[in-house]
Scaffold this motif. Structure first.
Motif, PDB file in Angstrom:
ATOM      1  N   ILE A  34      -3.883  -1.760  -2.511  1.00 38.72           N
ATOM      2  CA  ILE A  34      -2.789  -0.898  -1.972  1.00 38.72           C
ATOM      3  C   ILE A  34      -3.397   0.382  -1.169  1.00 38.72           C
ATOM      4  O   ILE A  34      -2.780   0.831   0.150  1.00 38.72           O
ATOM      5  CB  ILE A  34      -2.368  -0.077  -3.347  1.00 38.72           C
ATOM      6  CG1 ILE A  34      -1.248  -1.079  -3.917  1.00 38.72           C
ATOM      7  CG2 ILE A  34      -1.294   1.190  -2.846  1.00 38.72           C
ATOM      8  CD1 ILE A  34      -0.760  -0.698  -5.461  1.00 38.72           C
ATOM      9  N   ASN A  38      -1.415  -0.539   1.898  1.00 43.76           N
ATOM     10  CA  ASN A  38      -0.207   0.281   1.916  1.00 43.76           C
ATOM     11  C   ASN A  38       0.027   1.240   2.963  1.00 43.76           C
ATOM     12  O   ASN A  38       1.151   1.397   3.607  1.00 43.76           O
ATOM     13  CB  ASN A  38       0.037   0.944   0.646  1.00 43.76           C
ATOM     14  CG  ASN A  38       1.603   1.395   0.196  1.00 43.76           C
ATOM     15  OD1 ASN A  38       2.505   0.531   0.615  1.00 43.76           O
ATOM     16  ND2 ASN A  38       1.601   2.472   0.131  1.00 43.76           N
ATOM     17  N   LEU A  41       1.893  -0.263   5.711  1.00 43.81           N
ATOM     18  CA  LEU A  41       3.300  -0.788   5.711  1.00 43.81           C
ATOM     19  C   LEU A  41       4.194   0.275   5.033  1.00 43.81           C
ATOM     20  O   LEU A  41       5.628  -0.119   5.229  1.00 43.81           O
ATOM     21  CB  LEU A  41       3.134  -1.854   4.501  1.00 43.81           C
ATOM     22  CG  LEU A  41       2.243  -2.887   4.971  1.00 43.81           C
ATOM     23  CD1 LEU A  41       2.181  -4.280   3.764  1.00 43.81           C
ATOM     24  CD2 LEU A  41       2.761  -3.626   6.332  1.00 43.81           C
ATOM     25  N   ASN A  42       3.709   1.012   4.054  1.00 43.28           N
ATOM     26  CA  ASN A  42       4.780   2.090   3.590  1.00 43.28           C
ATOM     27  C   ASN A  42       5.520   1.431   2.633  1.00 43.28           C
ATOM     28  O   ASN A  42       6.842   1.805   2.471  1.00 43.28           O
ATOM     29  CB  ASN A  42       5.308   3.024   4.542  1.00 43.28           C
ATOM     30  CG  ASN A  42       5.976   4.080   3.818  1.00 43.28           C
ATOM     31  OD1 ASN A  42       5.528   4.718   2.933  1.00 43.28           O
ATOM     32  ND2 ASN A  42       7.112   4.551   4.380  1.00 43.28           N
ATOM     33  N   ALA A  43       5.225   0.536   1.725  1.00 47.22           N
ATOM     34  CA  ALA A  43       5.928  -0.330   0.905  1.00 47.22           C
ATOM     35  C   ALA A  43       6.224   0.386  -0.309  1.00 47.22           C
ATOM     36  O   ALA A  43       7.131   0.533  -1.073  1.00 47.22           O
ATOM     37  CB  ALA A  43       5.609  -1.748   0.772  1.00 47.22           C
ATOM     38  N   ILE A  44       5.080   0.883  -0.990  1.00 45.71           N
ATOM     39  CA  ILE A  44       5.065   1.769  -2.092  1.00 45.71           C
ATOM     40  C   ILE A  44       5.013   3.222  -1.794  1.00 45.71           C
ATOM     41  O   ILE A  44       4.128   3.522  -0.914  1.00 45.71           O
ATOM     42  CB  ILE A  44       3.992   1.221  -3.034  1.00 45.71           C
ATOM     43  CG1 ILE A  44       4.114  -0.130  -3.262  1.00 45.71           C
ATOM     44  CG2 ILE A  44       3.895   1.898  -4.428  1.00 45.71           C
ATOM     45  CD1 ILE A  44       2.953  -0.774  -4.341  1.00 45.71           C
ATOM     46  N   MET A  47       3.318   7.349  -5.308  1.00 44.87           N
ATOM     47  CA  MET A  47       2.430   6.752  -6.047  1.00 44.87           C
ATOM     48  C   MET A  47       1.661   7.941  -7.024  1.00 44.87           C
ATOM     49  O   MET A  47       1.658   8.988  -6.863  1.00 44.87           O
ATOM     50  CB  MET A  47       1.205   6.349  -5.186  1.00 44.87           C
ATOM     51  CG  MET A  47       1.334   5.031  -4.476  1.00 44.87           C
ATOM     52  SD  MET A  47       1.294   3.543  -5.655  1.00 44.87           S
ATOM     53  CE  MET A  47      -0.677   3.642  -6.076  1.00 44.87           C
ATOM     54  N   THR A 119       9.161   1.603  -4.934  1.00 42.77           N
ATOM     55  CA  THR A 119       9.111   0.801  -3.681  1.00 42.77           C
ATOM     56  C   THR A 119      10.247   1.619  -2.826  1.00 42.77           C
ATOM     57  O   THR A 119      11.380   1.905  -3.442  1.00 42.77           O
ATOM     58  CB  THR A 119       9.636  -1.015  -4.056  1.00 42.77           C
ATOM     59  OG1 THR A 119      10.763  -0.939  -4.805  1.00 42.77           O
ATOM     60  CG2 THR A 119       8.311  -1.363  -4.618  1.00 42.77           C
ATOM     61  N   THR A 138       9.606   1.353   6.132  1.00 38.28           N
ATOM     62  CA  THR A 138       8.668   0.139   5.467  1.00 38.28           C
ATOM     63  C   THR A 138       8.553  -0.907   6.579  1.00 38.28           C
ATOM     64  O   THR A 138       9.480  -1.395   7.308  1.00 38.28           O
ATOM     65  CB  THR A 138       9.348  -0.337   4.154  1.00 38.28           C
ATOM     66  OG1 THR A 138       9.374   0.652   3.200  1.00 38.28           O
ATOM     67  CG2 THR A 138       8.383  -1.539   4.080  1.00 38.28           C
ATOM     68  N   GLY A 154      11.157  -2.353   0.215  1.00 42.33           N
ATOM     69  CA  GLY A 154       9.869  -2.013   0.069  1.00 42.33           C
ATOM     70  C   GLY A 154       9.287  -2.908  -1.161  1.00 42.33           C
ATOM     71  O   GLY A 154       7.945  -3.261  -1.051  1.00 42.33           O
ATOM     72  N   ALA A 158       6.087  -5.355  -0.466  1.00 43.91           N
ATOM     73  CA  ALA A 158       4.901  -5.039  -1.445  1.00 43.91           C
ATOM     74  C   ALA A 158       4.540  -6.458  -1.979  1.00 43.91           C
ATOM     75  O   ALA A 158       3.581  -6.670  -2.344  1.00 43.91           O
ATOM     76  CB  ALA A 158       5.442  -4.045  -2.534  1.00 43.91           C
ATOM     77  N   LEU A 163       0.769  -6.396  -3.123  1.00 46.45           N
ATOM     78  CA  LEU A 163       0.572  -4.969  -3.685  1.00 46.45           C
ATOM     79  C   LEU A 163       0.973  -4.817  -5.302  1.00 46.45           C
ATOM     80  O   LEU A 163       0.694  -3.988  -5.863  1.00 46.45           O
ATOM     81  CB  LEU A 163       1.377  -3.826  -2.650  1.00 46.45           C
ATOM     82  CG  LEU A 163       0.808  -3.897  -1.339  1.00 46.45           C
ATOM     83  CD1 LEU A 163       1.617  -2.886  -0.522  1.00 46.45           C
ATOM     84  CD2 LEU A 163      -0.802  -3.870  -0.814  1.00 46.45           C
TER      85      LEU A 163
END
Length: 469
Positions: A34, A38, A41-44, A47, A119, A138, A154, A158, A163
């Protein structure tokens, strides 16, 4: 040494149960990935602190639990999760940290999941492109300059980027299916009512959206569905629980499958998508099933009119209080305001007429499913588009008259509450595409078994994103 992040949730679960991998070891592997992947991507989003996560995972090393015991999961940011910032993609709730889990999160937590964050999703899930003013946009793991779809974008990104091992999503207008197609993973919209929602507010009138699982393999879909689909006595649409992962590999008998394509030209579709899906259909033919082109069984314009009326009415019912507050209204996205204002403008008879059309469509399907075991449509009408777009404004030269018209292909299943599996169909110029397999209401096990057979023959998600480190 095996890369733990590349394994399915089911395989990780078996390793943990056999004491061949510890939750803390798995957490460290995913957290390292991650941290590496990540940011692009900015999927998650939202955090949790890594030290807290590792401590929770180490505590799981010495205990046992459900099939998700010790596995790191991120919950879609339309679900309230205890102790984790849950914004719903809206600046109105940007700093909300719930004190309790919604039902979906509670069920995954009870199965042993360790929640690492959320997500990403569009504001209130409106639109099949995951961007919002709280967390940003995302990106697609296979083409980072393009969208991952939505509203479960997301989650799909992920999964594709390894991820998380499995993910939840939700689906009103294709939100489990469009991002699955764009990210080369599976998304399953279950029969309406199979996955119950929290018994808050109305439980009878609004029957469009449902939660469901997403995964890189069908076994994970089935196992997460077992977790989410426990009956709830307070939900009037709740259905009996079934062992969806049991006998998943039992090959279905030769099935009759109807291919609906572009609905006789009613759905504008970008070049290459129909051909990609038709090639994927040959896999089903090779597996012994009979695929037959099918003429449009119902007027597409009537389905659209029914859908857009019921959708706007539902959005108005859910968010009129936000709209009525001038300070909060200023923070709503234009699409949300458009939906709410349309919904507030309908009278009872307009909603009734929309429901009559919906009922006629369900009756038509009842006849269709005496002749076919499943129906197939593309899972999207466009290839993944640039992530800086708000939405596609035209398809192959035809202007789109709403922010969601470009996803019209998903509403036949949504309007009828059918179990629908989005499966990867292949690639064109490096971009993924998928198709949706629809079955009669209640045929969730049968559709998952067909999906498992298709997955064994193709394993498209095994083709990992080439651009990721």
């Amino acid at each position: 040494m095996t890369d733990l992040t590349s394994l399915s949730a089911s395989d990780l679960s078996r390793l943990v149960a056999a004491r061949k991998a510890a939750p803390s070891e798995i957490m460290q592997a995913f957290f390292a990935r991650i941290a590496r992947v990540n940011p692009a991507l900015n999927a998650i989003v939202a955090m949790r602190d890594p030290d807290e996560l590792l401590a929770e995972a180490k505590a799981a090393d010495d205990s046992t639990g459900g099939w998700l015991h010790g596995l790191p999961l991120a919950v879609k940011d339309l679900v309230a999760v205890r102790g984790i910032r849950s914004s719903f993609g809206s600046p109105i709730f940007a700093d909300l940290v719930p004190e309790a889990d919604e039902m979906l999160a509670a069920r995954m937590r009870a199965a042993g999941a360790i929640f690492i964050g959320k997500t990403n999703t569009p504001e209130f899930g409106l639109g099949s492109h995951s961007f919002n003013p709280v967390h940003g946009v995302t990106a697609n793991p296979y083409a980072p300059e393009r969208t991952a779809g939505g509203s479960s974008g997301g989650a799909a990104a992920a999964l594709a980027a390894r991820l998380v091992p499995v993910a939840d999503g939700s689906d009103a207008m294709g939100s489990l299916r469009n991002p699955a197609a764009f990210c080369n993973v599976y998304g399953f919209r279950p029969s309406f009512g199979l996955v119950p929602s929290d018994p808050v507010g109305d439980s009878f009138l609004h029957q469009l959206a449902t939660d469901g699982p997403m995964a890189r393999c069908v076994e994970d879909l089935a196992r997460l569905l077992e977790t989410l689909a426990q009956p709830d006595a307070a939900n009037p649409h709740s259905r009996p629980w079934q062992p969806y992962a049991t006998d998943l590999d039992a090959a279905p008998e030769a099935l009759r499958i109807g291919w609906l394509g572009d609905w006789g030209g009613a759905f504008p579709i970008e070049p290459g998508i129909l051909g990609t899906c038709e090639t994927a259909l040959k896999t089903l033919t090779d597996l012994g099933h009979h695929v037959e082109p099918l003429a449009p069984p119902f007027p597409a314009a009537e389905l659209w009119d029914s859908w857009t009326t019921l959708r706007s009415w539902s959005n108005a019912a859910a968010r009129a209080a936000l709209y009525d507050d001038p300070a909060k209204r200023r923070l709503l996205k234009p699409e949300a305001i458009w939906e709410i204002e349309r919904g507030l403008g309908f009278d009872a008879m307009q909603v009734h007429r929309a429901s009559v059309i919906r009922s006629a469509w369900f009756t038509t399907l009842a006849d269709l499913f005496t002749r076919f075991d499943a129906l197939v449509l593309p899972a999207a009408q466009v290839w993944p588009f640039p992530k800086d777009w708000r939405y596609p404004e035209s398809i192959d030269g035809k202007p789109m008259d709403t922010y969601h018209r470009w996803m019209e292909v998903v509403i036949p299943a949504s309007l009828a509450g059918l179990p629908t599996l989005a499966v990867p169909a292949g690639f064109r110029d490096g971009l993924p595409m998928g198709m949706q397999i629809l079955g009669p209401r209640g045929a969730d096990r049968a559709i998952l078994r067909l999906g498992q057979q298709y997955h064994r023959a193709t394993d498209w998600p095994g083709r990992q994103p080439p651009s990721l480190p």
